[in-house]
Design a protein around this motif. Sequence first.
Motif, PDB file in Angstrom:
ATOM      1  N   GLY A  79     -20.036   6.265 -21.167  1.00 22.02           N
ATOM      2  CA  GLY A  79     -20.262   5.631 -22.464  1.00 22.02           C
ATOM      3  C   GLY A  79     -20.909   6.662 -23.355  1.00 22.02           C
ATOM      4  O   GLY A  79     -21.563   7.574 -22.865  1.00 22.02           O
ATOM      5  N   PHE A  80     -20.698   6.558 -24.659  1.00 20.50           N
ATOM      6  CA  PHE A  80     -21.292   7.563 -25.533  1.00 20.50           C
ATOM      7  C   PHE A  80     -21.561   7.019 -26.918  1.00 20.50           C
ATOM      8  O   PHE A  80     -20.969   6.027 -27.340  1.00 20.50           O
ATOM      9  CB  PHE A  80     -20.380   8.795 -25.625  1.00 20.50           C
ATOM     10  N   GLU A  81     -22.495   7.698 -27.551  1.00 20.78           N
ATOM     11  CA  GLU A  81     -22.795   7.403 -28.961  1.00 20.78           C
ATOM     12  C   GLU A  81     -23.030   8.745 -29.631  1.00 20.78           C
ATOM     13  O   GLU A  81     -23.948   9.468 -29.267  1.00 20.78           O
ATOM     14  CB  GLU A  81     -24.050   6.548 -29.054  1.00 20.78           C
ATOM     15  N   ILE A  82     -22.177   9.082 -30.570  1.00 22.53           N
ATOM     16  CA  ILE A  82     -22.252  10.428 -31.141  1.00 22.53           C
ATOM     17  C   ILE A  82     -22.265  10.358 -32.665  1.00 22.53           C
ATOM     18  O   ILE A  82     -21.837   9.369 -33.255  1.00 22.53           O
ATOM     19  CB  ILE A  82     -21.041  11.278 -30.725  1.00 22.53           C
ATOM     20  N   THR A  83     -22.777  11.420 -33.254  1.00 25.60           N
ATOM     21  CA  THR A  83     -22.662  11.581 -34.697  1.00 25.60           C
ATOM     22  C   THR A  83     -21.672  12.703 -34.943  1.00 25.60           C
ATOM     23  O   THR A  83     -21.830  13.790 -34.384  1.00 25.60           O
ATOM     24  CB  THR A  83     -24.021  11.980 -35.283  1.00 25.60           C
TER      25      THR A  83
ATOM     26  N   LYS B 189     -20.696  10.788 -39.382  1.00 20.54           N
ATOM     27  CA  LYS B 189     -20.653   9.376 -39.032  1.00 20.54           C
ATOM     28  C   LYS B 189     -20.971   9.232 -37.563  1.00 20.54           C
ATOM     29  O   LYS B 189     -20.740  10.165 -36.792  1.00 20.54           O
ATOM     30  CB  LYS B 189     -19.223   8.852 -39.257  1.00 20.54           C
ATOM     31  N   PHE B 191     -20.303   7.409 -33.900  1.00 12.13           N
ATOM     32  CA  PHE B 191     -19.203   6.765 -33.189  1.00 12.13           C
ATOM     33  C   PHE B 191     -19.664   6.527 -31.771  1.00 12.13           C
ATOM     34  O   PHE B 191     -20.277   7.388 -31.156  1.00 12.13           O
ATOM     35  CB  PHE B 191     -17.970   7.684 -33.208  1.00 12.13           C
ATOM     36  N   ALA B 193     -18.564   4.564 -27.907  1.00 16.83           N
ATOM     37  CA  ALA B 193     -17.580   3.806 -27.130  1.00 16.83           C
ATOM     38  C   ALA B 193     -17.944   3.915 -25.669  1.00 16.83           C
ATOM     39  O   ALA B 193     -18.787   4.711 -25.272  1.00 16.83           O
ATOM     40  CB  ALA B 193     -16.176   4.348 -27.368  1.00 16.83           C
ATOM     41  N   ASN B 194     -17.286   3.108 -24.922  1.00 17.78           N
ATOM     42  CA  ASN B 194     -17.499   3.085 -23.489  1.00 17.78           C
ATOM     43  C   ASN B 194     -16.129   3.201 -22.845  1.00 17.78           C
ATOM     44  O   ASN B 194     -15.185   2.569 -23.312  1.00 17.78           O
ATOM     45  CB  ASN B 194     -18.091   1.740 -23.107  1.00 17.78           C
TER      46      ASN B 194
END
Lengths: 106, 670
Positions: A79-83, B189, B191, B193-194
Amino acid sequence: MEETEEEKKDEADYKGLHSFPLIRHSDMPEEMRIEAMELCVTACEKYATNNESAAKMIKETMDKKFGSSWHVVIGEGFGFEITHEVKNLLYMFFGGSLAVCVWKCS
Amino acid sequence: RALVKSPDQLELTEAELKKEFTRTLTTDNPHVPKNIVRYSFKEREYKLVDYMDQTAIHLSLNGNLIPKDSDEGRRQSIRSSIEGEKAPVETAAETSEEVEIKDEEHTGDTEAAGEGEGEGEGEGEGDEERKAPDEAPEVAAAAEAEEPPPPKVPEKKLANQFNFIERASMTPYNPLREKGCQSEPLPSKNFSANVNQWDIYDAYVEELQKMEKAKEKEKSKSQTVKKEEEKRGRRRLSTVELQHVEPISRISRAAKIAERMVNLNTFDDIAQDFKYFEDASDEFRGQQGTLLPLWHFQYENTKKLAITAISWNPKYTDLFAVGCGSYDFMKQGHGMVLLYSLKNPSFPEYIFNSNSGAMCLDFNSEHPCLMAVGFYDGNVAIYNLKKATSQPIYKSTAESGKHTGPVWQVKWQKDDMDNNSNFFSVSSDGRIVSWTLVKNELVHVDVIKLSREEGVQGPEELQLQTLGCGISFDFHKKIDYLFLVGTEEGKIYKCSKSYSKQFLDVFEAHHMAVDTISWNPYHLKVFISCSSDWTVKIWDHTIKTPMFVYDLNCAVGDVAWSPFSSTVFAAVSIDGKAHVFDLSINKYEPLCSQLVVTKKKNKTTHVQFNPVYPIIIVGDERGIITSLKLSPNLRKMPKEKKGQEVKKGPEVEMEKLEKLLSLVREPESK
């Protein structure tokens, strides 16, 4: 025995069927997207066993072509959360079980 | 022993001569002051200087000897060796020159020394300190004086401190300034997801399904183009680009919402009034009320058509259907059925065209998407709103028993035992027909023929049965089989579905055609009728004479009970006025008589109450529907007595009306 053979066949089928590159989300312009996608496919096929080398190849090529600095993650479950910089993100599936996320952020 | 004395020698006595004078010789310089005080910055005070330099210089002389090993000495030796190789004359000249130079230097030095000495002696020997710096430049000058001669070997120009000038300059330089700036950071921005294995699998399966669908749809189009795109890996957007039908249908929903929003904004004040406005001046008006005009619904193509029927949808309380046709016998043209929503006053939601004018319509309460319409040419049709077609799903034909006169009213009934929907229609040909939807057909059954009591004497003394023309009818809410029919002759027949030949009762109601009949929604015995003979009459169906009669001075087009109160009803007359009555407040006069339609030659034809909101809609002859809001006075609920709870519900309404009726009824009957 028959079942396992069938399962294997199914798996092979599924891998064969589902191995086309499927872009899940991208906000790149068309040409960049196509180039990046083909690069990912090439890298993953070349370094099928080693995600790190594949990621390294993708990152370096993207840096050269489109400027620094790019980040690449390849894996099968994460899972990831990136800018990311706008218009510089590609998130795609490939090979039935690999997910590749490429984004630019300096 | 002869002392030789000089003539000017001092003459001293012998005692003086023997006197001993003590002289102490020290190394102290008696001219050096012993009490010099200096300010010490370190200790911030004046301090006595202990030691003063006791040296007194009497003679200072600059020498011209240079050590051989020093730079200058080496240079000279080199020079002399170079010059020694040249002609001896030159050397002699040189040596003489050297000697001269040396002499001059010497003289220069001695002069300097002399000067220095002179200075020193002139000013006193106390200024040794000044001498030290004086010597330094003299030595430097001497050294400098010797330097220029070596480079100028041929000329041997003398350069000493008198003809040597040092000059220095510096080019102007631009002062430095620091300037910095930073470019805006690139837009970025987030972003997230999994991804799991099953997620990937699902995505692929979905994609494959889409691809298959697209393949099927695209079989007619060129295969090569499609294949190329498949190879690239499909994205959802690219599939949309291929199929041209989908984007439009996707937009339609968004467009609809946008249209509603625009309408809401345009008619914002009306929408606010509709929801919230309560006319405060009603308190001062006594019992009178007003009708507040809200939206006007209009469609271009219906400008020449009159509104012939209005009906609210039982399920969607903002949707109403309007039938458009023409009442004029001579001018019969096409007709339309429009469905409007309160949320979009500028354009109808559904439009159905028909060949002949639509005279009446009704919604099925169990299947609110079904709508029955009766036409001027005698046909009836059923429209299904859920289907996208603009044609009726069922239509009667000449074979299937359509009416021979215009159908004036249709009304749905409850589904019969086979769960088939059925409805009744009444027409000028005097037949009341029941239509049933059986499978895919409309099956008709003649229920009653409206025969007149007096037959006409035909030739040969034959009694010919003539049929009256039915204009309106209404079914009882609770008693299924009971219904009333109003005719063109002014009679109202009370009929039962089970008896097809005879009527249960006849009311001599009006002098002209009975335009509308309606049972009271609450009270089981009361119904209202209106007619072109200018009157509105309220009846109890057990009594032959009307309970209340209202003369409106103008032909009454339509009358309707309100759904919220048993004593409130509205009537529209042909002069464009709407009248609202409340029997519990005023038995004789309308609470409100308001001009609804302002244009001349425009008649208001129909009126209906909205089942939920306190608004009425009025149709007119120009194809315009006006919606009006009832002011609070027009929808009064009974006042609460202190301590008593107000009962709400149909029983209360019934009681209300019963009370009123009992006042009017003659004590003999009942």
